[in-house]
Design an enzyme around this catalytic site. Structure first.
Site, short mmCIF file in Angstrom:
data_model
loop_
_atom_site.label_atom_id
_atom_site.label_comp_id
_atom_site.label_asym_id
_atom_site.label_seq_id
_atom_site.Cartn_x
_atom_site.Cartn_y
_atom_site.Cartn_z
N SER A 294 -19.38 47.22 113.29
CA SER A 294 -18.18 48.02 113.55
C SER A 294 -17.85 48.87 112.33
CB SER A 294 -17.00 47.10 113.87
OG SER A 294 -16.62 46.37 112.72
N ASP A 295 -17.28 50.03 112.56
CA ASP A 295 -16.65 50.74 111.46
C ASP A 295 -15.48 49.85 111.00
OD1 ASP A 295 -15.89 52.60 109.55
OD2 ASP A 295 -16.01 54.31 110.92
N TRP A 296 -14.99 50.11 109.80
CA TRP A 296 -13.99 49.24 109.18
C TRP A 296 -12.66 49.23 109.96
CZ3 TRP A 296 -18.52 48.97 107.67
CH2 TRP A 296 -18.94 48.28 106.57
N GLN A 297 -12.40 48.14 110.63
CA GLN A 297 -11.22 47.96 111.51
C GLN A 297 -11.38 48.66 112.85
OE1 GLN A 297 -7.27 47.53 109.17
NE2 GLN A 297 -8.18 49.38 108.34
N ALA A 298 -12.61 48.94 113.26
CA ALA A 298 -12.82 49.59 114.55
C ALA A 298 -13.01 48.58 115.68
CB ALA A 298 -14.01 50.54 114.50
#
Ligand SMILES: *[C@@H]1O[C@H](CO)[C@@H](O)[C@H](O)[C@H]1NC(C)=O
Ligand SMILES: *[C@@H]1O[C@H](CO)[C@@H](O)[C@H](O)[C@H]1NC(C)=O
Ligand SMILES: *[C@@H]1O[C@H](CO)[C@@H](O)[C@H](O)[C@H]1NC(C)=O
Ligand SMILES: *[C@@H]1O[C@H](CO)[C@@H](O)[C@H](O)[C@H]1NC(C)=O
Ligand SMILES: *[C@@H]1O[C@H](CO)[C@@H](O)[C@H](O)[C@H]1NC(C)=O
Ligand SMILES: *[C@@H]1O[C@H](CO)[C@@H](O)[C@H](O)[C@H]1NC(C)=O
Ligand SMILES: *[C@@H]1O[C@H](CO)[C@@H](O)[C@H](O)[C@H]1NC(C)=O
Ligand SMILES: *[C@@H]1O[C@H](CO)[C@@H](O)[C@H](O)[C@H]1NC(C)=O
Ligand SMILES: *[C@@H]1O[C@H](CO)[C@@H](O)[C@H](O)[C@H]1NC(C)=O
Ligand SMILES: *[C@@H]1O[C@H](CO)[C@@H](O)[C@H](O)[C@H]1NC(C)=O
Length: 873
Positions: A294-298
């Site tokens: 995941s992208d950061w906090q996605a």
């Protein structure tokens, strides 16, 4: 934004044109499904990897390794330890029992971020302008080697999302080009280079991540927008395949180890839990064997994202420093209580370890020798909580001799857009006046602004997580002055755009060769520079650059303009002034900026770069733009990609708008002629869609079902906020901290989400990248290129094809080569046309097909200068 009616018509038109077999019922249902609030069809179960293609040896090693793991150890591989929990921008849990240290995920696309003694390379967009496969690879390999030497496991690049739908897109500079073919070649070569250097590449951001505005709710709220959900990029199936997914297919075929799902939604389903994107397109159709992070906090859900195809949660906590996770203990519980099938967790671990072994990583990698959160030698190992102060930086110089490569790329990427009467190259000019802030230093130092979040001094790098610290930055002013001194040239520079009287006095002097440096910047959404929330708010030059150029050129009949920028700017109003004798685009060139531009201006390198995007006469001429204002109340802003595949030059050609400089255009100090187009039919035979069934899903190893075995170990010291795989209680509800704990999977997961039965294979699948027959050579095209000028040089012949259908672009790039040709000599340009190059996506057959429309091949020096043409038999 266009309204919903346009969307309906566009999608309907594309659907009809590509599907001869469509019945009226299917047609109306595909029209009806294309509404403003588009939806994404579920696709389950998540494909389990099988080691296809070049992955078999790595898969065998991974199977052996994963078979030895406990459930907790597998979960550790999949879940980050939390924001700033360790030295890298993201780290997964470790497996101390088997000697596997924590994997280090680090930014990335221009050099190792947040450290020292690293190089800063040109942006992806800049290297794209070289149209040079060898330089794509060399840059990838050199950057990979630097990451490797710092202890990085996964380099968080390269970028093909954004592709560059709108020229204002803040992160377009991190990627390559709005042309999917050029981006596909560039990303594939970069990945090969990076992974040959022994680190895992991570292609990002998958997919439809075409703007910064509204990509993340907390960021949007920070800017004062009142929205509850992130932007939805609504993309029809044909556009997805023919445009946005195209380069990712090349990336997967190149052996890509990991991919990052993006912040945005696609068809109103978050990219990191969209089963159509992850399970169907990426893992099934493209046969992706690596892992999705995941992208950061996605990440927005636990079990749901797991069954939709996510394999690694980064940075592991739900929100930065929340101390809680959708995975970690929750994933342990979800497997133990049967919500997430064990085969899915095993598949995550297998994918991660297969990518790891595939690039040659071993169980005794040297430790990470830098720290993203401080440049000090000593600091907290766990910066999130400031604990465990110890040595965290070893200041290892990883630059090697990469400066020479960076200088070479900067020169070979500089596009000569205008050059009247051989103004360039310069040869011992009597007097050089250099004008503009963009020629000089940032007075606060090359790294004076955090994440390069400012536009002070020459633009050697744009802003955001795609930045890195400069080891030095050679400014144009210092390099040009050194050249002038060596030549005995008089040299004066004025680095203040607003020193109007002084500038006027200088450039109006007799014999002045004036070089004006201007720029336009952009970056990632978390930094706002001068009102630009990542995306550019306009396409004009910054710091009154256009006015500066006009002011100078009114007074000096030999005005040369150098543009550093993250994409096109509007040159209308000055580019055609007779006093502007040369224009160059030098992109975002990295640490050797001044040396690279000096090499071009003085002819030490003969330019051959081609603009990787179109320079339109107006902002509107692009036909696409950023959605700057939420358009759906507090609900997800809706970004309908209603232009379909018609972005950049495809739009200009369709609308018959004359660009100022077209895609693929660029001059040289010599001239070339094109002749002798030949097309050889390779008789590749017919295409066979893939059929049959997959194997059943497998599990590896056994695990205890006694929750006592999963409790936090007594002999481990808990780090605050850190994400662990362990349970805090033998009571599932208490351990999950989730008030809705206990719902059976059937209540909240889609049908088939946890099925382990054999699944039908997709027609377009078969190997990493898709059905291997798509890469069959159908035709080989050659042309003879002659250097008709007085200098040795390089030329970039380009092959375009018209696919011939009523809704196809006029023609699209399908081949290029950068050739070195001495004066008076000829060279043969050769390009293979693959089955894929001649195909359209058929949304009804769900496969690629070559339509019966006549197809024409063109060869020339740009998308609008195509002297050679022939219709394919
Ligand atoms: C989005 O919706 C369009 C129109 O219905 C469809 O063609 C496309 O496949 C969908 N894409 C995804 C990823 O759901
Ligand atoms: C999980 O990773 C953490 C952090 O690296 C480590 O302390 C812990 O021992 C690991 N747990 C297992 C079961 O390997
Ligand atoms: C498990 O996930 C839920 C959200 O789905 C969250 O509220 C809870 O805190 C998580 N538990 C742990 C231990 O991280
Ligand atoms: C270029 O040079 C030629 C010959 O010296 C001259 O006639 C012409 O006006 C020049 N063109 C421009 C645009 O300066
Ligand atoms: C465009 O944006 C730049 C950067 O914010 C700004 O300097 C410039 O004034 C803007 N141009 C116009 C015409 O508003
Ligand atoms: C351009 O010249 C005008 C007129 O002298 C002046 O007002 C303006 O500030 C100048 N602009 C720049 C950017 O040099
Ligand atoms: C070109 O420069 C000369 C001064 O060398 C000036 O007289 C003339 O007006 C300029 N022309 C234009 C179109 O700006
Ligand atoms: C034309 O190209 C073909 C294929 O490369 C080559 O064999 C032939 O010699 C060329 N003819 C000329 C006149 O250059
Ligand atoms: C903790 O205890 C377990 C079980 O006795 C042992 O296997 C493990 O190595 C110990 N871990 C540490 C960090 O001492
Ligand atoms: C299983 O665990 C997950 C993760 O904590 C939780 O969301 C789910 O409600 C649990 N299901 C059951 C049936 O206990």
């Amino acid at each position: 934004m266009r309204g919903p009616v346009d969307v309906l018509l566009t999608l309907a038109a594309r659907t009809t044109s590509h599907s001869s077999t469509l019945t009226p019922d299917q047609l109306s249902s595909s029209i009806n499904s294309a509404n403003l609030n588009a939806t994404s069809a579920p696709f389950y179960p998540s494909p389990w990897m099988n080691g296809q293609g070049e992955w078999s040896a790595a898969y065998a090693k991974a199977k052996d390794f994963v078979s030895q793991l406990t459930l907790l150890e597998k979960v550790n591989l999949t879940t980050g330890v939390g924001w700033e929990g360790e030295q890298c921008v993201g780290q997964a849990g470790s497996i101390p029992r088997l000697g596997l240290r924590s994997m280090c995920m680090q930014d990335a696309p221009v050099g190792v971020r947040s450290t020292d003694y690293n190089s800063v390379f040109s942006s992806g967009q800049t290297v794209a302008a070289t149209f040079d496969r060898g330089l794509f690879y060399a840059r990838g390999h050199a950057m990979g080697a630097e990451h490797k030497a710092k202890g990085v496991t996964v380099q968080l690049g390269p970028v093909a999302g954004p592709l560059g739908r709108a020229p204002e897109g803040g992160r377009n500079w991190e990627g390559f080009s709005p042309d999917p073919y050029l981006t596909g070649v560039a990303i594939a070569e970069t990945i090969k280079g990076t992974q040959d250097a022994g680190v895992i590449a991570c292609a990002k951001h998958y997919i439809g991540n075409e703007q910064e505005h509204f990509r993340q709710v907390p960021e949007a709220i920070g800017y004062g927008y009142d929205i509850d959900e992130a932007l939805s990029s609504n993309i029809d199936d044909v556009t997805m395949h023919e445009l946005y997914l195209w380069p990712f297919a090349d990336a997967v075929r190149a052996g890509l180890g990991s991919i990052m799902c993006s912040y945005n939604q696609v068809n109103n389903s978050y990219a990191c839990q969209n089963s159509k994107l992850l399970n169907n397109l990426l893992k099934d159709e493209l046969g992706f064997q690596g892992f999705v992070m995941s992208d950061w906090q996605a990440q927005h859900t636990g079990a749901a994202s797991a069954v939709a195809g996510l394999d690694m949660s980064m940075p592991g906590d739900t929100l930065f420093n929340s101390g809680i996770s959708y995975w970690g203990a929750n994933l342990t519980l979800a497997v133990l209580n049967g919500t997430v099938p064990e085969y899915r967790l095993d598949d995550m671990a297998l994918r991660i370890m297969s990518a790891y072994f595939k690039v040659g990583l071993t169980l005794d990698e040297p430790p990470i020798n830098f720290d993203s959160w401080t440049l000090d030698t000593y600091g907290p190992l766990h910066a999130s909580v400031g604990s465990n102060v110890q040595q965290v930086n070893w200041h290892v110089d990883v630059r090697g001799d990469h400066g020479a490569l960076i200088r070479n790329i900067g020169a070979r990427a500089t596009v000569l857009l205008k050059n009247v009467n051989n103004t360039l190259p310069l040869s011992r000019p009597k007097f050089v006046a250099v004008i503009g802030e963009d020629a000089g230093p940032n007075l606060q130092g090359p790294n004076g602004c955090a994440d390069r979040g400012c536009d002070d001094g020459t633009l050697g790098m744009a802003w955001g997580s795609g930045s890195a610290n400069f080891p030095y930055l050679v400014t144009p002013d210092s390099a040009l002055q050194a050249q002038a001194l060596a030549d005995g040239t008089r040299y004066e520079s004025i680095l203040d755009n607003y020193a109007t009287p002084q500038i006027k006095a200088l450039v109006s002097q007799t014999d002045a060769t004036t070089i004006v440096f201007v720029n336009a910047d952009s970056g990632e959404g978390f930094v706002n520079v001068d009102g630009n929330e990542g995306d550019r708010q306009n396409l004009t030059l910054w710091h009154s650059g256009d006015e500066l150029v006009k002011n100078v050129s009114k007074l000096c009949s030999n005005t040369i303009v150098v543009i550093h920028s993250t994409g096109p700017t509007i040159l209308t109003g000055w580019h055609d002034s007779p006093n502007i004798t040369a224009i160059l685009w030098a992109g975002v060139p990295g640490q050797e900026s001044g040396n690279s531009i000096t090499d071009i201006l003085y002819g030490k390198v003969n330019p051959a770069a081609r603009t990787p995007f179109t320079w339109g006469p107006t902002r509107e001429s692009y036909g696409t733009d950023i959605l700057y204002t939420p358009n759906n109340g507090r609900d997800a802003p809706q970004d309908n990609f209603s232009e379909g595949v018609f972005i950049d030059y495809r739009n200009f050609d369709r609308q018959n708008i004359t660009p100022i400089y077209e895609f693929g255009y660029g001059l040289s100090y010599t001239t070339f002629s094109y002749s002798n187009l030949t097309i050889t039919n390779a008789h590749a035979g017919h295409y066979t869609p893939t059929t049959g069934m997959t194997e059943q899903a497998s599990t590896f190893g056994n695990h205890s079902t006694n929750l006592n075995d999963y409790l936090f170990p007594k002999n481990l010291t808990r780090i605050e906020q850190y994400i662990y795989p362990y349970l805090s209680s033998t009571d599932g509800r208490a351990a999950s901290h989730d008030p809705s704990y206990g719902q059976p999977a059937s209540k909240f997961l889609p049908d088939n989400a946890i099925s382990d039965s054999p699944q039908p294979k997709l027609a377009a699948s078969g190997a990493p990248g898709g059905n291997p027959q798509l890469w069959d050579v159908m035709y080989t095209v050659t042309a003879t290129i002659t250097n008709t000028g007085a200098r040795n040089g390089e030329e970039v012949p380009q092959l375009y094809i018209s696919l011939g259908g009523p809704n196809d672009p006029k023609h699209i790039l399908r081949g290029f080569e950068r050739l070195s040709i001495d004066t008076g000599k000829t060279a043969t340009f050769t390009a293979d046309l693959l089955r894929r190059d001649l195909s359209n996506w058929d949304p009804v057959k769900q496969d690629w097909a070559i339509t019966s429309y006549p197809k024409t091949v063109y060869v020339g020096s740009s998308s609008r200068n195509l002297p050679l043409a022939r219709t394919l038999e």
